[in-house]
Motif scaffolding. Structure first.
Motif, PDB file in Angstrom:
ATOM      1  N   ALA A 303      50.507  36.917  25.305  1.00 39.49           N
ATOM      2  CA  ALA A 303      49.169  36.467  25.691  1.00 39.49           C
ATOM      3  C   ALA A 303      49.179  35.689  26.990  1.00 39.49           C
ATOM      4  O   ALA A 303      48.185  35.680  27.723  1.00 39.49           O
ATOM      5  N   ASP A 304      50.284  35.031  27.317  1.00 38.65           N
ATOM      6  CA  ASP A 304      50.366  34.225  28.537  1.00 38.65           C
ATOM      7  C   ASP A 304      51.224  34.876  29.614  1.00 38.65           C
ATOM      8  O   ASP A 304      51.461  34.271  30.660  1.00 38.65           O
ATOM      9  N   ASP A 305      51.701  36.090  29.372  1.00 38.43           N
ATOM     10  CA  ASP A 305      52.496  36.798  30.373  1.00 38.43           C
ATOM     11  C   ASP A 305      51.587  37.416  31.434  1.00 38.43           C
ATOM     12  O   ASP A 305      50.427  37.740  31.166  1.00 38.43           O
ATOM     13  N   ALA A 340      47.943  33.254  33.770  1.00 40.42           N
ATOM     14  CA  ALA A 340      47.174  34.270  33.054  1.00 40.42           C
ATOM     15  C   ALA A 340      45.690  33.929  33.005  1.00 40.42           C
ATOM     16  O   ALA A 340      44.849  34.825  32.922  1.00 40.42           O
ATOM     17  N   ASP A 341      45.364  32.637  33.076  1.00 40.16           N
ATOM     18  CA  ASP A 341      43.960  32.229  33.039  1.00 40.16           C
ATOM     19  C   ASP A 341      43.314  32.219  34.420  1.00 40.16           C
ATOM     20  O   ASP A 341      42.101  32.034  34.525  1.00 40.16           O
ATOM     21  N   LEU A 370      47.608  42.202  39.513  1.00 41.57           N
ATOM     22  CA  LEU A 370      48.075  41.353  38.410  1.00 41.57           C
ATOM     23  C   LEU A 370      47.224  41.638  37.182  1.00 41.57           C
ATOM     24  O   LEU A 370      46.001  41.764  37.271  1.00 41.57           O
ATOM     25  N   VAL A 371      47.890  41.746  36.029  1.00 42.35           N
ATOM     26  CA  VAL A 371      47.226  42.089  34.776  1.00 42.35           C
ATOM     27  C   VAL A 371      47.676  41.092  33.711  1.00 42.35           C
ATOM     28  O   VAL A 371      48.862  40.735  33.624  1.00 42.35           O
ATOM     29  N   ALA A 372      46.733  40.634  32.895  1.00 43.24           N
ATOM     30  CA  ALA A 372      47.052  39.761  31.769  1.00 43.24           C
ATOM     31  C   ALA A 372      46.061  40.039  30.645  1.00 43.24           C
ATOM     32  O   ALA A 372      44.975  40.574  30.861  1.00 43.24           O
ATOM     33  N   ARG A 373      46.447  39.662  29.430  1.00 49.75           N
ATOM     34  CA  ARG A 373      45.571  39.823  28.285  1.00 49.75           C
ATOM     35  C   ARG A 373      44.446  38.788  28.333  1.00 49.75           C
ATOM     36  O   ARG A 373      44.654  37.664  28.763  1.00 49.75           O
ATOM     37  N   SER A 374      43.277  39.183  27.895  1.00 48.59           N
ATOM     38  CA  SER A 374      42.170  38.225  27.830  1.00 48.59           C
ATOM     39  C   SER A 374      42.472  37.197  26.746  1.00 48.59           C
ATOM     40  O   SER A 374      43.037  37.527  25.714  1.00 48.59           O
TER      41      SER A 374
END
Length: 374
Positions: A303-305, A340-341, A370-374
């Motif tokens: 989740a924070d990657d 990530a945020d 750059l891609v991260a999970r919501s």
């Protein structure tokens, strides 16, 4: 077995700040006016035996390349007035120096008019360029259809710079779409630049967007895109590509077609290069390869990657100092960890650091995503 290269986080590395590109401001009418005043004062301080007025021709010449044609004419008139005002002080008398004086004033007038004409011609050229630039940028936007900052359960941030910077178009491509089979993404790099590369990118993106909705298996999506590219590309040309699928929480599926491996940045700054277990040739070259087509492989994405994707214009960007390649795997841990945020700030830091490495310019198309999970 696949081996992921791990790059240790940088401990104690100095914090890097993004910087705003400083664009030189046009001199406009300020410098020509300063030049007129400077020449006039120098003439006055040098005494009546020194006649520096002919140097005034530099003022309209400078204005002709730095401001509008109307202002250039104004500068020319101001310089003429300054010359006439200096005549009594410099003891220039028409009976003694009439021919020389009139010749000098006529030459000044002709030079001022020519400078105004060049300024007018430059204005027209800029209008034409602005129109071409606007059309090219609109075409690029229509081609790429840039995704929003959120697609499905993903957050995105992108920086794209074309080597054909006068037109803002190039051969790097990316897209992220939400489909019945999960969120799918494609990042690629067409060999070559300019309009031919844009045409190939259009074929690649169009076939991917259609296949991503139709095909359940990511392998079938890639095969359809590969077939479309092979039909439309000239012999010997190719497109590197990386297909991604986000349909399982904490997982990402990847399928490699000769593209730069992505990097996974953990919150502590540890960077892992997600190398493919089954590397494959770029799109358009599969007919020359032997063996079975590649299969997708799975990687964890917490989740924070942060997943860092790029084209070779980033990792092959050379230093302006020693010619070394940009060390993305080393810099990503410092600049993208725990972001990530706020992916937009992270991609801005990476892009600014890339420009700092190259001295402010890039010689090839460059794409950072750059891609991260919501």
């Amino acid at each position: 077995m696949r081996s992921s290269r791990r790059v240790p986080p940088h401990s104690g590395a100095p914090a890097l700040r993004s910087f705003d590109a400083v664009v030189p401001v046009g001199s406009g009418i300020l410098l020509p006016l300063v030049l007129i005043v400077g020449i006039s004062l120098t003439d006055w301080l040098s005494g009546p035996q020194t006649y520096l007025a002919p140097l005034m021709i530099m003022a309209p010449a400078l204005a002709g390349v730095s401001t509008t044609w109307r202002r250039t004419l104004g500068i020319g008139v101001a310089g003429l007035v300054a010359q006439l005002a200096l005549l009594p002080y410099d003891e220039v008398r028409l009976p003694d120096s009439g021919t020389l004086l009139w010749s000098q004033l006529i030459a000044y007038a002709v030079g001022s008019l020519f400078a105004a004409y060049m300024a007018w011609h430059y204005e027209q050229s800029r209008r034409v360029f602005a129109a071409v630039h606007s059309v090219a940028e609109a075409a690029q936007r229509a081609l790429l259809l840039p995704p929003g900052p959120e697609v499905g359960d993903l957050r995105l941030a992108v920086r794209y710079v074309s080597a054909a910077d006068t037109a803002k178009i190039g051969g790097d491509l990316y897209t992220v779409v939400e489909t019945p089979h999960g969120v799918r993404a494609l990042i690629g790099d067409v060999r070559g630049k300019g309009l031919d590369a844009v045409q190939t990118a259009s074929v690649t993106l169009g076939s991917f967007r259609e296949a991503a909705y139709d095909e359940e298996a990511l392998t079938r999506v890639a095969q359809r895109v590969d077939a479309s590219v092979a039909r439309h590309m000239a012999p010997g040309e190719f497109t590197t590509a990386l297909f991604l699928q986000f349909n399982d929480p904490g997982q990402v599926g990847l399928l490699h077609y000769g593209h730069v491996p992505p990097l996974r940045v953990a919150t502590d700054g540890t960077v892992t290069s997600l190398d493919p277990p089954d590397p494959w040739v770029p799109l358009g070259l599969s007919q020359f390869a032997t063996g079975a087509p590649p299969r997708p492989w799975q990687e964890t994405l917490g989740a924070d990657d942060v997943l860092v994707l790029c084209t070779d214009g980033v990792i092959e960007a050379r230093s302006a100092v020693d010619g070394s390649f940009y060390p993305l795997a080393e810099r990503a841990g410092v600049l993208a960890a725990a972001s990530a945020d706020n992916l937009e700030a992270a991609v801005e830091r990476l892009y600014a650091d890339l420009l700092r490495h190259t001295g402010g310019s890039l010689s090839d198309d460059a794409l950072l995503m750059l891609v991260a999970r919501s």
